[in-house]
Write a protein that holds these residues in place. Structure first.
Motif, PDB file in Angstrom:
ATOM      1  N   TYR A  34      44.000  42.613  88.433  1.00 33.23           N
ATOM      2  CA  TYR A  34      44.962  42.833  87.352  1.00 33.23           C
ATOM      3  C   TYR A  34      46.169  43.617  87.849  1.00 33.23           C
ATOM      4  O   TYR A  34      47.330  43.220  87.647  1.00 33.23           O
ATOM      5  N   TYR A  35      45.933  44.726  88.529  1.00 34.36           N
ATOM      6  CA  TYR A  35      47.040  45.546  89.032  1.00 34.36           C
ATOM      7  C   TYR A  35      47.852  44.790  90.085  1.00 34.36           C
ATOM      8  O   TYR A  35      49.074  44.921  90.155  1.00 34.36           O
ATOM      9  N   GLU A  36      47.159  43.999  90.914  1.00 32.76           N
ATOM     10  CA  GLU A  36      47.872  43.217  91.933  1.00 32.76           C
ATOM     11  C   GLU A  36      48.774  42.170  91.275  1.00 32.76           C
ATOM     12  O   GLU A  36      49.896  41.928  91.732  1.00 32.76           O
ATOM     13  N   ALA A  37      48.277  41.545  90.193  1.00 30.60           N
ATOM     14  CA  ALA A  37      49.090  40.560  89.477  1.00 30.60           C
ATOM     15  C   ALA A  37      50.313  41.223  88.856  1.00 30.60           C
ATOM     16  O   ALA A  37      51.415  40.660  88.867  1.00 30.60           O
ATOM     17  N   LEU A  38      50.125  42.429  88.310  1.00 35.44           N
ATOM     18  CA  LEU A  38      51.254  43.165  87.746  1.00 35.44           C
ATOM     19  C   LEU A  38      52.290  43.478  88.820  1.00 35.44           C
ATOM     20  O   LEU A  38      53.499  43.348  88.598  1.00 35.44           O
ATOM     21  N   GLU A  39      51.805  43.896  89.976  1.00 31.72           N
ATOM     22  CA  GLU A  39      52.727  44.246  91.065  1.00 31.72           C
ATOM     23  C   GLU A  39      53.514  43.025  91.522  1.00 31.72           C
ATOM     24  O   GLU A  39      54.729  43.099  91.755  1.00 31.72           O
ATOM     25  N   ARG A  40      52.832  41.883  91.626  1.00 36.86           N
ATOM     26  CA  ARG A  40      53.519  40.660  92.053  1.00 36.86           C
ATOM     27  C   ARG A  40      54.578  40.221  91.045  1.00 36.86           C
ATOM     28  O   ARG A  40      55.598  39.636  91.413  1.00 36.86           O
ATOM     29  N   SER A  41      54.334  40.506  89.770  1.00 36.29           N
ATOM     30  CA  SER A  41      55.252  40.066  88.721  1.00 36.29           C
ATOM     31  C   SER A  41      56.318  41.108  88.386  1.00 36.29           C
ATOM     32  O   SER A  41      57.091  40.936  87.449  1.00 36.29           O
ATOM     33  N   GLY A  42      56.325  42.206  89.144  1.00 34.74           N
ATOM     34  CA  GLY A  42      57.294  43.259  88.873  1.00 34.74           C
ATOM     35  C   GLY A  42      56.959  44.085  87.654  1.00 34.74           C
ATOM     36  O   GLY A  42      57.829  44.731  87.075  1.00 34.74           O
ATOM     37  N   GLY A  43      55.696  44.067  87.251  1.00 33.48           N
ATOM     38  CA  GLY A  43      55.246  44.870  86.126  1.00 33.48           C
ATOM     39  C   GLY A  43      55.312  44.174  84.788  1.00 33.48           C
ATOM     40  O   GLY A  43      54.938  44.754  83.760  1.00 33.48           O
ATOM     41  N   HIS A  44      55.764  42.918  84.768  1.00 35.24           N
ATOM     42  CA  HIS A  44      55.890  42.188  83.502  1.00 35.24           C
ATOM     43  C   HIS A  44      55.315  40.787  83.674  1.00 35.24           C
ATOM     44  O   HIS A  44      56.013  39.860  84.071  1.00 35.24           O
ATOM     45  N   MET A  45      54.044  40.636  83.338  1.00 31.36           N
ATOM     46  CA  MET A  45      53.391  39.344  83.484  1.00 31.36           C
ATOM     47  C   MET A  45      53.725  38.409  82.332  1.00 31.36           C
ATOM     48  O   MET A  45      53.523  37.205  82.423  1.00 31.36           O
ATOM     49  N   GLY A  46      54.203  38.957  81.216  1.00 32.26           N
ATOM     50  CA  GLY A  46      54.350  38.157  80.014  1.00 32.26           C
ATOM     51  C   GLY A  46      52.995  38.055  79.329  1.00 32.26           C
ATOM     52  O   GLY A  46      51.972  38.433  79.899  1.00 32.26           O
ATOM     53  N   PRO A  47      52.957  37.584  78.092  1.00 26.95           N
ATOM     54  CA  PRO A  47      51.679  37.476  77.377  1.00 26.95           C
ATOM     55  C   PRO A  47      50.685  36.633  78.175  1.00 26.95           C
ATOM     56  O   PRO A  47      50.988  35.503  78.557  1.00 26.95           O
ATOM     57  N   TYR A  48      49.501  37.191  78.420  1.00 22.74           N
ATOM     58  CA  TYR A  48      48.504  36.518  79.247  1.00 22.74           C
ATOM     59  C   TYR A  48      47.551  35.744  78.356  1.00 22.74           C
ATOM     60  O   TYR A  48      47.004  36.284  77.386  1.00 22.74           O
ATOM     61  N   THR A  49      47.336  34.470  78.676  1.00 25.11           N
ATOM     62  CA  THR A  49      46.481  33.623  77.843  1.00 25.11           C
ATOM     63  C   THR A  49      45.211  33.179  78.559  1.00 25.11           C
ATOM     64  O   THR A  49      44.424  32.431  77.998  1.00 25.11           O
ATOM     65  N   GLY A  50      45.008  33.645  79.787  1.00 24.62           N
ATOM     66  CA  GLY A  50      43.820  33.246  80.532  1.00 24.62           C
ATOM     67  C   GLY A  50      42.613  34.125  80.222  1.00 24.62           C
ATOM     68  O   GLY A  50      42.611  34.926  79.285  1.00 24.62           O
ATOM     69  N   GLU A  51      41.582  33.961  81.038  1.00 27.92           N
ATOM     70  CA  GLU A  51      40.347  34.715  80.844  1.00 27.92           C
ATOM     71  C   GLU A  51      40.498  36.123  81.409  1.00 27.92           C
ATOM     72  O   GLU A  51      40.963  36.304  82.532  1.00 27.92           O
ATOM     73  N   TYR A  52      40.077  37.101  80.626  1.00 31.57           N
ATOM     74  CA  TYR A  52      40.267  38.500  81.004  1.00 31.57           C
ATOM     75  C   TYR A  52      39.114  39.330  80.440  1.00 31.57           C
ATOM     76  O   TYR A  52      38.922  39.382  79.221  1.00 31.57           O
ATOM     77  N   MET A  53      38.332  39.939  81.337  1.00 32.43           N
ATOM     78  CA  MET A  53      37.205  40.781  80.924  1.00 32.43           C
ATOM     79  C   MET A  53      36.403  40.098  79.807  1.00 32.43           C
ATOM     80  O   MET A  53      36.188  40.651  78.725  1.00 32.43           O
TER      81      MET A  53
END
Length: 260
Positions: A227-246
């Motif tokens: 999760y944190y790595e995805a945030l870092e790659r996106s510059g801190g703004h992933m946009g609303p996430y619609t995939g599977e999460y926890m």
């Protein structure tokens, strides 16, 4: 290296075991005959690579590959089949390789050299998986918690990304509608907290979380997770996430990740 083989044909399993023992003599190999047994093994330990037959009774190898990717995304998947017409479907799943039966040492060696996630790059130390089911790994192996709610407590603190969480909020999360501001429940939550700290301490990672002035938090600088790595790659703004999460936690459906 931990390797899983899934094939309903005993002769095919034996052939691949022999090939892998020749190519990777130090590997620990587990072989099973169907998808249900495969997922049972994956729930017990982490695997670096899964070699999957495609045509099996019940759940086929492509369906099993999707399930493995959800529950154990660190596992490389290599399809092994007698037919080449499944190749496009297999690579749409971003598998690491596609081998035609009977597997040979040359083909297996090529697959091992071209894994999507090279085994020597499996995250070392503490690593948390948030997408799919929440899981905690240490040196690539799943961490077992003494108390189920201790794992959920860590998941929620990770979700909060370093923000302090009060004891009242944690009790509301861990007990949902059953949360009560009673001394008994407060004492029990302290036991859960100490259980979490003890598990992390056993790994040498007790500084991953902290507790001060009735606020609980994860130390984001001490935690690595997808999760944190995805945030870092996106510059801190992933946009609303619609995939599977926890997936295993109902509160994760309303996480801030879905409204950023």
């Amino acid at each position: 290296m931990n390797i899983l083989i899934v094939d309903d044909e005993a002769a095919a399993r034996k052939n691949l075991i022999n090939v892998l023992e020749s190519v990777t003599p130090q590997a620990e190999i587990t072989a099973v005959g169907n998808a249900a047994l495969a997922m049972e093994k994956i729930s017990e330990k982490s695997f670096d690579i899964a070699f999957l037959d495609i045509e099996m009774p019940g759940k086929n190898g492509l369906e099993l590959a999707e399930e493995i990717k959800r529950s154990s995304p660190l596992t490389n998947i290599v399809m092994v089949t007698a037919y080449d017409h499944y190749a496009i479907d297999a690579f749409r799943l971003f598998v690491s390789g596609y081998i035609l039966k009977p597997a040979t040492e040359d083909e297996v060696e090529k697959a091992l050299k071209n894994l999507r996630r090279p085994v020597n790059l499996v995250p070392k130390g503490l690593y948390l998986q948030c997408f799919g089911n929440f899981e905690v790994f240490y040196n690539g192996r799943i961490v077992r918690f003494r108390r189920r709610r201790a794992k959920e407590m860590l998941a929620y603190l990770v979700d909060r990304r370093g923000a302090g969480v009060t004891g009242e909020e944690l009790r509301a999360i861990l007990w949902e509608d059953e949360a009560e501001d009673t001394e008994k429940q407060r004492d029990y939550m302290q036991k859960i907290w100490h259980s979490l700290r003890d598990t992390l301490k056993d790994l040498g990672c007790e500084d991953a979380v902290n507790h001060s002035r009735n606020l609980y938090a994860v130390n984001v600088d001490k935690v690595r997770c997808d999760y944190y790595e995805a945030l870092e790659r996106s510059g801190g703004h992933m946009g609303p996430y619609t995939g599977e999460y926890m997936n295993q936690y109902s509160w994760a459906e309303f996480s801030e990740i879905r409204s950023e």
